[in-house]
Structure formats: structure tokens, C-alpha cells
Write an enzyme that holds these catalytic residues in place. Sequence first.
Site, short mmCIF file in Angstrom:
data_model
loop_
_atom_site.label_atom_id
_atom_site.label_comp_id
_atom_site.label_asym_id
_atom_site.label_seq_id
_atom_site.Cartn_x
_atom_site.Cartn_y
_atom_site.Cartn_z
CD GLU A 86 -20.62 -10.32 -14.87
OE1 GLU A 86 -19.99 -11.38 -14.75
OE2 GLU A 86 -20.07 -9.20 -14.88
CB SER A 368 20.74 9.23 18.85
OG SER A 368 21.41 10.40 18.43
#
Length: 722
Positions: A86, A368
Site C-alpha cells: 500500500e 389483467s
Amino acid sequence: MKTLFKYISSIFFSICLVLFFIVLMLFARELKDVPDITQANLQDPLSSEIYDKNLNLIATVGAEKREYVSINDIPKNITEAVLTTEDSRFQSHIGIDPIRLIKAVLVNIRSNSAQQGASTITQQVVKNSLLTSDKSLQRKIQEAYLSLKLENRYTKDDIMEMYMNKIYYSDGQYGVKTAAKYFYNKELDQLTLPQVALLTGMPQQPILYNPYDYPKQAKERRDTVLYALLSNNKITEDEYNNAVNTPITDGIVEKTKEERANQHSYNPKFAAYIDQITKELKENQNFENIKDPLSMGLKIYTNLNPELQIYVQDMLDNQSAPMRRHASQAAISVLDTKTGLIEAIGGGKNYKAGGYNYAVDARVQPGSSIKPLIDYAPGIEYYGWDSQTTFSDTPYQIAGTNFYIQNWDRLYHGTVPMSRALAWSYNIPAVRAFETVGYERAKHFAEKIGIPVSKDEPTTAIGGNVDGVSTLQMAGAFASFGNKGYYNKPSTIVKVFNANGKELPNMKEEPVKAMSEETAYLMTNILKGVLTSNGTSPNGKVANFDMAGKSGSSTFDDSAFYNHGIDVVNSTKDSWMIGYTTDYTVSVWQGADMVDSAAKALSSEQAQTTQVIMADIMKKVSDKKIPAAFEKPAGIETKNGVEYSKERNTETDHMYAGSDKDAVYQAAIAQKQRENRSPLTTVFNSLTNSTQSNRTQNQANSRTITGNNNRTPSTINQNTRR
């Protein structure tokens, strides 16, 4: 010559001085809101609190799983691995690393992408403690400034200790000691080299490098860390070879999906609702690039109705009355009609945190229940249709096929008005209405109320080829009828405050004017008929409530009979009921989550409970309060006893210009029909509707109404009674 030189030098100096002050002012402006470096600010993020609609705290979530560890107790091999990977110049830089910054810029320019970052460990501590993940210039300037201050105030060991306890490892785990126990059930000094390498590499992209979900990517990242250690002479070549050949799963503790998701503590009946809160936060622009918004110390105020939520989830879990026990699934969504705020979410039977939320994520055929949304309301909005606009209910053959659309009662009814076509949910008039409106116009209207439509086919009109919807989507769409034409995207969240007590903007989308108030009113009046003895869903009506609604269902195709022995004529696959008042909207679905056994088919008795469940929940959420009646808007006029809107929406007039679907042409037809209609016509239609009710009510109660969106015989049926 000297005079000219002095003059030029003077100008140059003046320009430099002006530029210096401009830069100084720029930095001063960017740093004016910079947070202080205090012990409180450097403490690890707080868990977030969730409040219900009564402002009661109902959950503390996002609590970071973190066991703090002193820098003196972290083995040297772990800190070396982190520094090597890092921030190799951590011990020598001043908080920012100019060498690394220049190198990163050159690498990124050469690759034409952001392949390499330049943040030091100090900068990452500042970002995770004091700032957001925003990549703006202001945030970068603040980060650099605060990094210099942090280095001046704390030792390198202090900063390294902060970093090792702050880094995120996914699954709600923070800090290296916690990660070691979560993934390996080990203390730090018990970790092997490949295990150290994995934990070192994960924080760069914790979700992507999670070994449970992405073992391949996790191994690649682990091996990158190992190569960095080898290149910097931190490990031998033999150690490197042994480590890279170790399976990524070596030593990993097995965990179920439920164990990994259950990182928080709250009433399990709230899980579906809280999962939706999490989803909304992650999708909100305030939390872009934020891994876990719930770990930011937020105060989240929601519209959760706790009593209703428990009631709804209990009904699903226990399959208690009015629900009837069955092997398939069910989902329920309850909204505030006016705001779109969610009162309760029934995510499915025995829903567990992090599970599949049927109320939100399911995409099933609406049957529907889609008809008002894509067939009739667009015609009212753009053509000026009214409740007595008529449609032909005569044989309809799908072009290019031998298939016929068929009504649930296997009958044809001649010319029928919209009110009866919807009340009795006939298929053929719906298909003809959809064709008259036109696919593009129907799609335009439906998408404004949150319903996707992507197939231009006759069966789309009756829910057979719609893209699939959830109860939450359908509740949002129908609520727009009850909210005077305004659509609110359903949301759990009322407001959110950050850890500093500042309210975050844009947490909920603004209402959208999806249709005219007149269209919403006319459609609502028609849908009131669905909940009467002259409609398909009388059991969905709550006594004394001014309410409207629509049912829908779908049935199985013939493969269900051949593969699982399902009675495709008398069984229901998806059963829907959506009802609304001016106060609340309730959407209920019951159906087969997958077609893998005959037990997943709903019987007639089970399917008929859907409307009863809706009415029961409507009564519960209304808490004995009778809702206000729907108001007639000023733009409604009456001709020959029929209400209609005196204005129509012209925004789609450019669609289908010059064709039979031309809006001006269709509006003229609607107006002519209205002018030629006598008052006796309305009376006749009403009497016909009543006669139809008497003729078919016993039939409807004695058998399941069949329907099929995907049948392959010479007729196509669609259940429209439920």
C-alpha cells in the site's frame, strides 16, 4: 535596455503575485469547510439508526464488526505486507508522497486510465475518518491538507494503528483482527503467509476480492501481494511458490448466505423493509462509491408502520387468515397513496435478511391487473375516452396465427362500454383498446408510472407479455390514480441525516405529473366497479370506503401439465389484487415462485383469497379511519349522463400521425360517439351489466376462471376474474 528589463520584471512579478493570491484564495475557499482533526472525528464510524414513522428507534444497523488491536500486537509480517503493498515510503513521507503521485500520473497517462492510485496510508485514514469518497478537487485538496496535519499531530505508529483498525473487508467486517477471525477464525499471529496476503489485498476492493463470492479475483489479488513481497525481498522464492499454489479457500470458515447477511440486530419481521432501505441508500447519489452507507453513522427516518409490518409478515410466515396455506409464494406492498412512502413490505414467506424480496425484486406476469395501465387510461388521457366509450367484443384472431384471444367466460358480448369491459375484465375489448392506443403511446404512459413495457404484441394488453412486475411497482402505478395523476416512486425513506447532523438532499425523487387529474378521476370511477357485485372482485371492497382496484391472474402453459401434472384449466399461477383509497394503496400477489411441482398451483379457494387479503390489510392500515372520498376535478364535464374530461393531453400527437392511431383522429371519434350517445344508452349499459352479474356470479363462484398467457392450442385464454 535596463529600464525595459525592470519594466518586464515588474510586470512578471506583479502577475506572479496576483496568481499567488488567486491560488491562495482558491485554497482558502476549498479549506473553509474542512473538518477538524479531533479524537472524536478519528474514532471509527458509528452504526446507523433507523426510525419508524412514529419517530421510534427500531433498528441499529451497519454496526461495524470490529475488534480493536494495538499496533504492538500486530505481527511484523502483516505490517510489512501492508506497507509493501500500500505505501512503501510510509516511514519517510510527510503524509503525501510526491514521488508516488508523479509515478501514478505517468502510469495513468501512459495507460489512458486510472490504473494506479497515489493515496498514502495517511491519506486513506483521513478519507475514511474525516471525508467522503467524492473525487472532486475540493475533496482532494482537503485530503492533502488534513494528511499533513495528521502527520504533524500523530506518530507513524499511531497512524498505522488507525489504518489497520479502519480498513474494510466486506460483509460488515472492519479491521485486520476482526477479518482474521471472520474469515479464518484465527488470531493474527496464527495466520499463514497466503492468508496474510489475502487480508492485505482485500481492502483495495473488498467486495470484488471477497473469497466467498469471487474466489478467482481474490486469488489473483492475493498472488499480486505475494509477488510484491517477493520483489521486495520480504519472502523467499520457495515461500512464494508454496503460497501461490495454496487454494484460496484454504482455512476459510464456511458460512451460509444467511450467516453472512445477518450482521445486524433488529426485529426479524422488519427485515424485508430494512433490506429495501439499504437498497435505496446504495442507489442514491449521496452514497455514490460508498461501500456500506449503513456504516456512516446515519440517522434514517422512514415511513415504516411497525404494527402493520409485523401484521403483514406474520400473515405470510404463518399463512394465517385470510390467507390459505399453499406451497408457492406471496408478497405484499402497502403505500401512502399521496406520497408513495412505503408503510409495509411483505417480502415473502419466512423472509430472512438479505433474502430474495418478492415484493420488490420479483418480476411476474400481472395478468389483467395491467389493463387499466396500458389499455384504457392512455385512451382517456390522449384521446378523451370516457367510461361509456365502446369496444368490440367479437372473435379476435392474432394476425399470422391460428390463435384466438378468448374471454374468461368463453363468450362474446358484442359492443361493450369501457366500464363493463373493465368491471368484468374481458380480454378482447382490452386487446382492441391497446391496438387503438398504439404500443408506443401505451409504453410512454406506462413508463411514467413505473411500469416497463417492451413487447408490441396483442397478449401484452392482457398481461401476457409485459416485462414482469412486482407488488411495489404495481402499488406505485395504481397510487397515481388515487393521487390525482401524480406518480411517486415508492420509497421507504423520509429523510436522512449524516453523522454531523446535516440533512442529506435528494433522498426521495420528486413527484411526476404522469396524467391529468381528470384521467385519474375517470379511471378511478371505472375501477370502483371492479369492487362491486357487478365486478370481478366484490370481496376486495371495504365497507364504507370510497375505493377502487383491479384484480388479475395468469395460468400455466400446457408444459406444466405434461411435466408436473398441474390442472392448467382450473389452477392459477399468479393471482393479483391492487386496491387504493385517497389514503393508502395495497398490492397483493400470490403465485408460483417456480413451476416445479403440482403443489405450486393455486386452487380456486386459494386464489380467491387474494382480494380478501387486500381488503383485510386495507382495513388494518386505515386503523378504523374512513378515507376521504375521491374529488371530482374542475375539468370534468357531463354529457348525456356521462362524465368526461373537457381537455385531453396532446403530448403524444406526434405519434402515429396520419394513421388510424392518430390522436386527433381518435379524439374526434370519441367526441362524436359522446355527442351521438343518448341518455338511455347509459341506463341500458347499466342494466346489461347488472344482468351479466346475475348470469355469471354463480358460475364465477363455482369454478376457477381459466386463463393462459402462453397456451399453444387454437385459443389463448387469460384469467381476468381475479
